[in-house]
Design an enzyme around this catalytic site. Structure first.
Site, PDB file in Angstrom:
ATOM      1  N   ARG A  37       0.831  -1.214   0.000  1.00 51.47           N
ATOM      2  CA  ARG A  37       0.000   0.000   0.000  1.00 51.47           C
ATOM      3  C   ARG A  37       0.863   1.261   0.000  1.00 51.47           C
ATOM      4  O   ARG A  37       0.466   2.281  -0.569  1.00 51.47           O
ATOM      5  CB  ARG A  37      -0.934  -0.010   1.201  1.00 51.47           C
ATOM      6  CG  ARG A  37      -2.089  -0.947   0.974  1.00 51.47           C
ATOM      7  CD  ARG A  37      -3.092  -0.872   2.070  1.00 51.47           C
ATOM      8  NE  ARG A  37      -4.322  -1.525   1.663  1.00 51.47           N
ATOM      9  CZ  ARG A  37      -5.241  -1.967   2.497  1.00 51.47           C
ATOM     10  NH1 ARG A  37      -5.070  -1.841   3.784  1.00 51.47           N
ATOM     11  NH2 ARG A  37      -6.335  -2.533   2.042  1.00 51.47           N
ATOM     12  N   LYS A 198     -18.151 -14.553   5.889  1.00 45.50           N
ATOM     13  CA  LYS A 198     -19.529 -14.097   6.128  1.00 45.50           C
ATOM     14  C   LYS A 198     -20.331 -13.848   4.862  1.00 45.50           C
ATOM     15  O   LYS A 198     -19.863 -13.190   3.946  1.00 45.50           O
ATOM     16  CB  LYS A 198     -19.486 -12.797   6.925  1.00 45.50           C
ATOM     17  CG  LYS A 198     -19.059 -12.990   8.352  1.00 45.50           C
ATOM     18  CD  LYS A 198     -19.498 -11.779   9.167  1.00 45.50           C
ATOM     19  CE  LYS A 198     -18.798 -11.753  10.499  1.00 45.50           C
ATOM     20  NZ  LYS A 198     -17.698 -10.794  10.531  1.00 45.50           N
ATOM     21  N   GLY A 351      -8.264  -7.656   1.096  1.00 45.70           N
ATOM     22  CA  GLY A 351      -6.962  -7.865   1.719  1.00 45.70           C
ATOM     23  C   GLY A 351      -6.602  -9.331   1.854  1.00 45.70           C
ATOM     24  O   GLY A 351      -5.469  -9.737   1.568  1.00 45.70           O
ATOM     25  N   GLY A 374     -13.591  -3.748   0.596  1.00 48.29           N
ATOM     26  CA  GLY A 374     -14.976  -3.272   0.564  1.00 48.29           C
ATOM     27  C   GLY A 374     -15.215  -2.329  -0.598  1.00 48.29           C
ATOM     28  O   GLY A 374     -16.252  -2.400  -1.271  1.00 48.29           O
TER      29      GLY A 374
HETATM   30  P1  AMP Z   1     -14.173 -12.147   4.936  1.00 48.38           P
HETATM   31  O1  AMP Z   1     -13.659 -11.091   5.874  1.00 48.38           O
HETATM   32  O2  AMP Z   1     -15.638 -12.370   5.032  1.00 48.38           O
HETATM   33  O3  AMP Z   1     -13.676 -11.970   3.519  1.00 48.38           O
HETATM   34  O4  AMP Z   1     -13.533 -13.502   5.433  1.00 48.38           O
HETATM   35  C1  AMP Z   1     -12.172 -13.797   5.426  1.00 48.38           C
HETATM   36  C2  AMP Z   1     -11.936 -14.848   6.455  1.00 48.38           C
HETATM   37  O5  AMP Z   1     -12.745 -15.968   6.168  1.00 48.38           O
HETATM   38  C3  AMP Z   1     -10.523 -15.377   6.525  1.00 48.38           C
HETATM   39  O6  AMP Z   1      -9.916 -14.880   7.675  1.00 48.38           O
HETATM   40  C4  AMP Z   1     -10.709 -16.902   6.576  1.00 48.38           C
HETATM   41  O7  AMP Z   1      -9.974 -17.496   7.627  1.00 48.38           O
HETATM   42  C5  AMP Z   1     -12.192 -17.039   6.865  1.00 48.38           C
HETATM   43  N1  AMP Z   1     -12.754 -18.309   6.407  1.00 48.38           N
HETATM   44  C6  AMP Z   1     -12.677 -18.846   5.182  1.00 48.38           C
HETATM   45  N2  AMP Z   1     -13.264 -20.057   5.134  1.00 48.38           N
HETATM   46  C7  AMP Z   1     -13.733 -20.306   6.377  1.00 48.38           C
HETATM   47  C8  AMP Z   1     -14.419 -21.407   6.974  1.00 48.38           C
HETATM   48  N3  AMP Z   1     -14.726 -22.489   6.269  1.00 48.38           N
HETATM   49  N4  AMP Z   1     -14.744 -21.297   8.274  1.00 48.38           N
HETATM   50  C9  AMP Z   1     -14.429 -20.199   8.994  1.00 48.38           C
HETATM   51  N5  AMP Z   1     -13.770 -19.136   8.485  1.00 48.38           N
HETATM   52  C10 AMP Z   1     -13.429 -19.187   7.199  1.00 48.38           C
END
Ligand code: AMP
Length: 397
Positions: A37, A198, A351, A374
């Protein structure tokens, strides 16, 4: 819809305030572990210096609750100084006496970095008094902080109402133009790959993306809300119960639009959320009670590779598993390899996704990796970003 470019503004002998995104990751010793960055801001900074301007830089770092060394931008000043090969003067505050004095005494070709903007509460509240104070320090305001443009914060939104002249830096223009071109006429098939933990953060994006893409692959933790919506037992895997109906709706809309939607067919399951946990490779129909899926399995990887094989445009946001643990990083790394090996235009955002791509050693083979998570998501969805709106050239409206 072009933006007011920094190239459209006369900078000679002026004081330019560049809002950068220096929100860099640091290790437990405070060392900057990834300075991409900071490097991305250099073309705009150099352009100002080459045009005999004085430069004030500002950024946020993390989410500080109070003023602390942990969130100080001093390490950024040091790294930037090394990268530019010139001194970067550090202010001890943002709009206080020290910053004001140093800004006033700044000479042609000198660079001043203000302290973390989020040390002042008003920054995230889009406070107008803060924006006025920041604007009063400069002749030209330049936004080059793409990663925060989806937020209406003082240093990116309110400030545009008070600065004498406003413009977009090179990084912001590059990000904005790339997203616009991608949406205008993507080469088809256009495949979206969505992952992460999520559904909630990406729900609206999924709705908005459906009419634009030909296929959509859903992996990562968010896949389990969809698998549960399909009536499967997902054990202790991460799920957002309140979004199961939304997940059903998304699958229904995909069907109506003729968009192929793919979910994992197998997962790597563990009994605890840890790298030391025993691992089981199971089909999504056979996740045992008490176990949680932490990565997509090998069959899913092969299936997703096949789906990507004829893609001409691929947009990826979100890891396929908990890639931070070695044991559950394979699905994400393989996805990174498949996309980078393809001949499609490949765009990644977020990220975590950028982190996966770098760790997998594939960064050079992607067409574009956005510096904003985002912000890139909202741009791809076709939303108007509050901090970009004031920078759009009015004549073109
Ligand atoms: P996000 O901030 O929604 O893009 O999510 C990113 C995070 O999702 C990363 O830190 C991953 O560790 C987590 N992640 C990916 N797959 C899984 C899973 N099957 N269970 C729990 N966390 C997950």
């Amino acid at each position: 819809m072009p933006l007011i470019s920094i190239k459209d503004v006369d900078l000679v002998n002026k004081c330019v305030f560049i809002r950068c995104d220096f929100n860099v990751p640091q290790d437990e010793f405070g060392n900057i572990s990834d300075d991409r960055r900071i490097k991305s801001a250099i073309p705009t900074i150099k352009y100002c210096l080459d045009n005999d301007a004085r430069v004030i830089l500002a950024s946020h770092l993390g989410r500080p609750k109070e003023i602390s060394d942990k969130h100080s931008l001093k390490p950024v000043a040091k790294r930037l100084s090394k990268l530019l090969g010139t001194e970067v003067i550090m202010a001890n505050d943002i709009i206080g006496e020290d910053a004001q004095n140093k800004a006033k005494n700044l000479k042609k070709g000198e660079i001043l970095l203000l302290e973390n903007l989020r040390f002042i509460k008003g920054e995230t509240k889009n406070d107008e008094d803060l924006a006025k104070s920041l604007a009063s320090m400069c002749d030209v305001y330049c936004n080059d902080a793409f990663g925060v443009c989806h937020r209406a914060h003082s240093s990116v939104e309110a400030i545009t109402r008070f600065a004498k002249e406003i413009c977009a830096g090179f990084l912001l223009q590059k990000e904005f133009n790339f997203a616009q071109d991608l949406l205008k006429s993507p080469a088809r098939p256009f495949v979206a790959v969505v992952g992460g933990s999520k559904v909630s953060g990406k729900l609206q994006a999924l709705h908005n993306l459906l009419p634009k893409v030909d296929k959509i692959i859903i992996g990562g933790g968010m896949a389990f809300t969809f698998l549960k919506a399909n009536g499967l037992n997902i054990g202790n895997s991460i799920v957002e119960e309140e979004l199961i109906e939304d997940a059903k709706q998304i699958m229904q809309t995909a069907k109506e639009l003729g968009v192929k939607l793919y979910l994992p067919v197998d997962v790597l399951a563990a009994q605890s959320f840890s790298n030391d946990s025993v691992v089981k490779k199971v089909s999504v129909q056979e996740i045992p009670n008490g176990w949680m899926g932490l990565d997509i399995g090998p069959a899913s990887s092969i299936l997703f590779k096949e789906i990507l094989s004829d893609a001409q445009t691929i947009w990826w946001n979100g890891p396929m598993g908990v890639f931070e643990f070695d044991k559950f990083s394979k699905g994400s790394f393989k996805m990174s390899h498949y996309i980078s090996d393809s001949y499609a235009t490949s765009v990644a955002g977020g990220g975590d996704t950028a982190d996966v791509i770098n760790r997998a050693g594939d960064a050079d083979d992607f067409s574009f990796i956005s510096t904003g998570g985002g912000a890139s998501l909202e741009l791809i969805e076709g939303k108007e970003l509050p901090a970009i709106k004031p920078l759009i050239l009015k004549e073109e409206y």
